[in-house]
Design an enzyme around this catalytic site. Structure first.
Site, mmCIF file in Angstrom:
data_model
loop_
_atom_site.group_PDB
_atom_site.id
_atom_site.type_symbol
_atom_site.label_atom_id
_atom_site.label_comp_id
_atom_site.label_asym_id
_atom_site.label_seq_id
_atom_site.Cartn_x
_atom_site.Cartn_y
_atom_site.Cartn_z
ATOM 1 N N ASP A 178 0.854 -1.252 0.060
ATOM 2 C CA ASP A 178 -0.078 -0.060 -0.110
ATOM 3 C C ASP A 178 0.983 1.267 -0.070
ATOM 4 O O ASP A 178 2.144 0.974 0.224
ATOM 5 C CB ASP A 178 -1.117 -0.021 1.509
ATOM 6 C CG ASP A 178 -1.992 -0.868 1.144
ATOM 7 O OD1 ASP A 178 -2.295 -1.652 0.228
ATOM 8 O OD2 ASP A 178 -2.731 -0.849 2.318
ATOM 9 N N LYS A 210 -3.333 3.283 -3.409
ATOM 10 C CA LYS A 210 -3.876 4.636 -4.092
ATOM 11 C C LYS A 210 -2.918 5.624 -4.071
ATOM 12 O O LYS A 210 -2.601 5.808 -3.092
ATOM 13 C CB LYS A 210 -4.981 4.904 -3.455
ATOM 14 C CG LYS A 210 -6.347 3.836 -3.619
ATOM 15 C CD LYS A 210 -7.746 4.545 -2.955
ATOM 16 C CE LYS A 210 -8.135 3.347 -2.254
ATOM 17 N NZ LYS A 210 -9.202 3.625 -1.173
ATOM 18 N N MET A 225 -10.946 7.465 6.504
ATOM 19 C CA MET A 225 -11.295 7.810 5.216
ATOM 20 C C MET A 225 -12.555 8.787 5.275
ATOM 21 O O MET A 225 -13.517 8.545 4.491
ATOM 22 C CB MET A 225 -11.792 6.775 4.563
ATOM 23 C CG MET A 225 -10.628 5.704 4.467
ATOM 24 S SD MET A 225 -11.238 4.009 3.790
ATOM 25 C CE MET A 225 -11.822 3.206 4.809
HETATM 26 N N1 SAH Z 1 -5.842 -0.691 7.979
HETATM 27 C C1 SAH Z 1 -5.559 0.710 8.173
HETATM 28 C C2 SAH Z 1 -6.510 1.647 7.676
HETATM 29 C C3 SAH Z 1 -7.024 1.461 6.179
HETATM 30 S S1 SAH Z 1 -7.940 2.886 5.607
HETATM 31 C C4 SAH Z 1 -5.207 0.981 9.678
HETATM 32 O O1 SAH Z 1 -5.351 0.203 10.468
HETATM 33 O O2 SAH Z 1 -4.788 1.908 10.024
HETATM 34 C C5 SAH Z 1 -7.082 4.113 5.235
HETATM 35 C C6 SAH Z 1 -7.430 5.316 6.138
HETATM 36 O O3 SAH Z 1 -6.535 5.041 7.317
HETATM 37 C C7 SAH Z 1 -6.922 6.643 5.793
HETATM 38 O O4 SAH Z 1 -8.122 7.147 4.843
HETATM 39 C C8 SAH Z 1 -6.929 7.569 6.980
HETATM 40 O O5 SAH Z 1 -8.299 7.696 7.832
HETATM 41 C C9 SAH Z 1 -6.446 6.267 8.045
HETATM 42 N N2 SAH Z 1 -4.801 6.531 8.186
HETATM 43 C C10 SAH Z 1 -3.890 5.606 7.809
HETATM 44 N N3 SAH Z 1 -2.870 6.043 8.207
HETATM 45 C C11 SAH Z 1 -3.027 7.241 8.575
HETATM 46 C C12 SAH Z 1 -2.154 8.316 9.328
HETATM 47 N N4 SAH Z 1 -0.613 8.163 9.262
HETATM 48 N N5 SAH Z 1 -2.580 9.536 9.505
HETATM 49 C C13 SAH Z 1 -3.824 9.809 9.619
HETATM 50 N N6 SAH Z 1 -4.594 8.774 9.180
HETATM 51 C C14 SAH Z 1 -4.261 7.659 8.637
#
Ligand code: SAH
Length: 408
Positions: free
Chosen positions: A194, A216, A326
């Site tokens: 990712d 993405k 998201m």
């Molecule tokens: N599996 C991931 C989430 C995937 S969905 C997890 O457990 O973190 C992707 C979303 O995660 C993004 O749109 C945002 O809302 C959040 N996200 C992931 N990394 C982030 C970061 N470093 N700072 C803020 N939001 C983050």
């Protein structure tokens, strides 16, 4: 001369004479190996007594006798009396059972190795000369740190069956990946990554490991999920170790379940390495505890992709912490739905963008004004939105020093 072998003690009788501090420590190791453990000693540490109570081992509350060695594959003589240990070692020798003599390793027929485990690898260090436990542990620690840091090429050299390891990369700070996650990366022939959360980890992947980016990003079309599943399966069926490196935790709003399912359906073995999810860690790093006594005892983690669903609205109205991933694009809809559902307009809201990275930025407000503030500051993804009293700016945030993200 002492040789170093990997011997399998699982379900094999190991007899330990003594139950003091030394025995206690070594007992843990035998338990970790799954040995059928019998401890013989008139008195035992609380630790050993507890293990006996839990049925992890059998403790005979008396002095050791020669007959105790009858069924043993391996013996540890660790009483506090060197002459008893020597006697046990002599019995073992006569019975052709290997024995570690804890008071003087040179009197026994086996030596304790300093050991560490790394996935399916074990590192063992012994000295063949004068016993010196602290010295072998120092060597072990140095080697173990090297492996755990992902600095050793752990790829399989012998053709084997392919497999997929779903690895949670954490939120972005490379210090927040797990030790097993780093090891898995060092085992990878192929990394399917990712974009979110993975950039700094990919820096240390060797050049001859194929890295396939499927994340993405603003300038590329996202790879459809079916295609990602197919890539994982194809490479694994070709005999490769595939690391699927996913942001945060693989199973939190990350479609990791579907990927695991595709692998299982194709007969590909899957290992899951949990990760530090952004849902909890990004607020934490910004000084927001998602639960806090007196403020909120529950947290709802939800996707804001399609606005706020009924569960999120209810939670906002009840004052439960809501963490939205998201959710940047749908922020106005989420706020509107929350207010329409009865949430207090004064409910604090914090938006943390690019948490745990150098780009981290926090925007704060309330349900009444956060949409305006977010517009003014130009909030953009990736961001975690926290709604609830725990997002109050005066709670902790001002006292917690943002840990500077590490590089490399
Ligand atoms: N599996 C991931 C989430 C995937 S969905 C997890 O457990 O973190 C992707 C979303 O995660 C993004 O749109 C945002 O809302 C959040 N996200 C992931 N990394 C982030 C970061 N470093 N700072 C803020 N939001 C983050």
């Amino acid at each position: 001369m002492t040789a170093l072998f990997g011997i399998d003690l699982k379900d094999r009788r190991v007899v330990v004479a003594g139950a003091g501090n030394v025995a206690s420590r070594r007992v843990r190791r035998f338990l970790a190996e799954g040995a059928d453990l019998v401890v013989v000693a008139p008195v035992a540490t609380a630790d050993i007594r507890q293990h006996a109570q839990h049925g992890d081992l059998v403790w005979h509350e008396r002095g050791i006798e020669e007959a105790d060695l009858a069924e043993a594959w391996f013996v540890l003589a660790a009483t506090d009396a060197p002459e008893v240990n020597d006697r046990v070692a002599a019995w073992a020798e006569a019975r052709r059972v290997f024995c570690i003599d804890a008071s003087d390793a040179s009197h026994g027929s086996a030596r304790q190795a300093a050991l560490s485990r790394h996935g399916d690898l074990a590192i063992g260090v012994i000295s063949t000369g004068t016993p010196d436990p602290r010295r072998i542990r120092a060597v072990r620690d140095a080697l173990a740190a090297h492996v755990d840091a992902g600095e050793v090429d752990l790829r399989r050299r012998r053709e084997g069956h392919g497999r997929v390891i779903l690895v949670g990369a954490g939120p972005g700070d490379p210090g927040l990946v797990t030790v097993r996650g780093r090891q898995a990366l060092a085992e990878a022939d192929v990394v399917v990554a990712d974009r979110l959360g993975t950039a700094e980890l990919l820096v240390s992947v060797p050049y001859d490991v194929e890295v396939i980016n499927v994340g993405k990003s603003p300038d590329t079309h996202p790879v459809p999920q079916d295609r990602i599943n197919a890539i994982l399966v194809e490479h694994a069926l070709a005999g490769r170790t595939v690391v699927r490196l996913k942001g945060g935790d693989p199973f939190v709003l990350g479609r990791g379940g579907e990927e695991a399912h595709a692998c299982i359906a194709a007969g590909v073995p899957v290992e899951v390495v949990p990760g530090v999810t952004s849902a909890l860690s990004v607020p934490a790093r910004a000084g927001i505890p998602v639960t806090q006594r007196g403020l909120s005892t529950a947290v709802l983690v939800t996707s804001g992709h399609a606005g706020a669903d009924a569960t999120a609205v209810t939670a906002m109205a009840e004052g439960t912490t809501v963490v939205v991933l998201m959710g940047v694009a749908a922020l106005p809809d989420i706020v509107t739905a929350g207010l329409a559902g009865g949430a207090d307009p004064a409910t604090p809201v914090a938006i943390v963008e690019s948490g745990t990275t150098v780009e981290e930025r926090v925007t704060r407000g309330t349900l009444a004004d956060i949409v305006r503030f977010a517009g003014e500051t130009g909030v953009k993804p990736p961001a975690v939105i926290v709604v609830g009293n725990v997002a109050r700016p005066d709670l902790l945030a001002s006292q917690i020093a943002a840990t500077p993200p590490r590089s490399g």
